[in-house]
Design an enzyme around this catalytic site. Sequence first.
Site, PDB file in Angstrom:
ATOM      1  N   GLU A  16       5.589  -3.353   0.812  1.00  0.00           N
ATOM      2  CA  GLU A  16       5.619  -3.074  -0.617  1.00  0.00           C
ATOM      3  C   GLU A  16       4.883  -1.758  -0.749  1.00  0.00           C
ATOM      4  O   GLU A  16       3.664  -1.710  -0.829  1.00  0.00           O
ATOM      5  CB  GLU A  16       4.917  -4.189  -1.387  1.00  0.00           C
TER       6      GLU A  16
ATOM      7  N   CYS B 117       2.978  -2.566  -6.127  1.00  0.00           N
ATOM      8  CA  CYS B 117       3.267  -1.155  -5.883  1.00  0.00           C
ATOM      9  C   CYS B 117       3.145  -0.317  -7.147  1.00  0.00           C
ATOM     10  O   CYS B 117       3.110   0.898  -7.071  1.00  0.00           O
ATOM     11  CB  CYS B 117       4.648  -1.001  -5.262  1.00  0.00           C
TER      12      CYS B 117
ATOM     13  N   GLY C 272       0.809  -1.208   0.000  1.00  0.00           N
ATOM     14  CA  GLY C 272       0.000   0.000   0.000  1.00  0.00           C
ATOM     15  C   GLY C 272       0.841   1.255   0.000  1.00  0.00           C
ATOM     16  O   GLY C 272       1.976   1.260  -0.478  1.00  0.00           O
ATOM     17  N   SER C 273       0.292   2.294   0.559  1.00  0.00           N
ATOM     18  CA  SER C 273       0.932   3.606   0.495  1.00  0.00           C
ATOM     19  C   SER C 273       2.117   3.717   1.458  1.00  0.00           C
ATOM     20  O   SER C 273       2.211   2.986   2.443  1.00  0.00           O
ATOM     21  CB  SER C 273      -0.089   4.696   0.845  1.00  0.00           C
TER      22      SER C 273
END
Length: 135
Positions: free
Chosen positions: A65, A99, A43-44
């Site tokens: 990731e 990603c 994720g972010s």
Amino acid sequence: MFALAIRPAFPMAWSTWIYASEGDRVGRELCTNFKIQKISFTGSNEAGRLLMRQCSDQIKKVSLETGGNAPFIIFDDADIDGAVDGAVQAKFRNAGQTCVSANRIYVQSSVHDESAEKLWRRSGTYQWSDVYSRS
């Protein structure tokens, strides 16, 4: 990934997969619960940083990731069918869990309607299901 992970041949004691609509509460529990030995997250950067911080008290193993903030851009000189194929692949590859998965699509206004219609039709060809259903 969920569908593969719940097959009988998969060693369920080896791993648990969680997709949470209440990510903040679930993430905090995973990071602070002493029974959890490791977390992996896609994720972010912001969410990954928070999870790493929450895991730090226990020096819990963390795999991240992060960094995906990839736009997909369609300009008016694009092959719209090819661009739609590319956008769908970029968004849905590996269930969106990479990603580099596109998280937003920008379309030049002159080809917006055509692109949106084709994206809508193309994404509608996927079969969506309950990942926990064994049928």
